[in-house]
Design a protein around this motif. Structure first.
Motif, PDB file in Angstrom:
ATOM      1  N   SER A  32       5.232  -3.432  -3.063  1.00 34.14           N
ATOM      2  CA  SER A  32       4.577  -2.285  -3.716  1.00 34.14           C
ATOM      3  C   SER A  32       5.580  -1.505  -4.553  1.00 34.14           C
ATOM      4  N   ASP A  48      -2.120  -4.446  -6.406  1.00 33.85           N
ATOM      5  CA  ASP A  48      -1.391  -4.311  -5.142  1.00 33.85           C
ATOM      6  C   ASP A  48      -2.339  -4.520  -3.958  1.00 33.85           C
ATOM      7  N   GLU A  49      -2.360  -5.693  -3.426  1.00 35.93           N
ATOM      8  CA  GLU A  49      -3.233  -6.064  -2.305  1.00 35.93           C
ATOM      9  C   GLU A  49      -4.663  -5.557  -2.504  1.00 35.93           C
TER      10      GLU A  49
HETATM   11 MG    MG Z   1       2.693  -2.846  -0.148  1.00 35.33          MG
END
Ligand code: MG
Ligand code: ADP
Length: 240
Positions: free
Chosen positions: A41, A161-162
């Motif tokens: 991240s 991000d995910e």
């Molecule tokens: Mg992360």
């Protein structure tokens, strides 16, 4: 489209990124994998300047990003980001959420922004939900609105991000399918994900981040079928 040279990032004394070098070509899909806390991240956040790097260079579309406000605002328009939590404005409809950025940031005409937003909602399969509020949508639908909202800014690159980590398992597929379509259309994307099958299908390049360094990178075939780094082997063993 993106080139990163020797990127370092600290939080206080904690060194989170320890000299990252990476390149993403136009139209490429790069998937980033790695354990929790490895810096994934932070790396994405440095790329669009949600975090300030401590050292290194970031080039976007052939231009070195200098850390002046004006440049950073420009970069944020060129580099879109989709988060795990969708953060839609709760008191705005899906359509209004998608129109917001183009009107306030890019000063687009309302009628033009609306037309574009409707087309984008159609693209993510939500034309029938344009006038619904986020609370009335499922998590998968909200994430698709968030993707449409990001695309409305007409970015050159989208960082994810995910994007499916917060979703119930049965809703993951609809979001991945929208991302797959984007990849097919040639959108340049960097995607942090734990969806290994998706990474295998869609990625041109897979990066394994371990303790703030790129420990291994390669094609999906190289990374998933012939991993070399011990930590990558262990990571893949846990996740599959
Ligand atoms: Mg992360
Ligand atoms: P990942 O996304 O791979 O799980 P992160 O980039 O979120 O990893 O975090 C990497 C490391 O940096 C972790 O040790 C995390 O606790 C730390 N970290 C992340 N953001 C901050 C912050 N704002 N302040 C201090 N430490 C942070």
């Amino acid at each position: 489209m993106i080139e990163i040279k020797n990127l370092h990032k600290y939080f206080g004394k904690l060194q989170v990124l320890k000299g990252i070098d990476m390149k993403v070509e136009e139209g490429q899909v790069v998937c980033m994998i790695g354990s929790s806390g490895s810096g994934k991240s932070t790396l994405l956040r440095c790329i669009n300047y949600l975090e300030r790097k401590n050292k290194g260079e970031i080039w976007i579309d052939g231009k070195l990003v200098k850390e002046k406000e004006k440049n950073i605002n420009e970069i944020r328009q060129q580099v879109g980001m989709v988060f795990q939590r969708f953060n839609l404005f709760p008191h705005r409809t899906a359509l209004e959420n998608v129109m917001e950025g183009p009107i306030t940031v890019k000063k687009e005409e309302v009628s033009h922004a609306k037309e574009k937003a409707l087309a984008l909602l159609d693209k993510v399969g939500l034309s029938d939900k344009a006038h619904q509020y986020p609370a009335m949508l499922s998590g998968g639908q909200q994430q698709r609105v968030a993707i449409a909202r990001t695309l409305a800014m007409e970015p050159k690159v989208v960082l994810f991000d995910e994007p499916t980590s917060a979703l119930d398992p049965e809703l993951v597929g609809e979001v991945l399918s929208v991302m797959k379509d984007l990849a097919k259309e040639g959108m340049t994307m960097v995607i942090v994900t734990h969806e290994m099958r998706f990474a295998k299908d869609v990625a041109d390049q897979v990066i394994f981040l371990n303790e703030g360094v790129i420990a291994e990178e390669g094609t999906p075939k190289e990374i998933f079928e012939n991993p070399k780094h011990e930590r990558l082997k262990a990571f893949l063993g846990q996740i599959q």
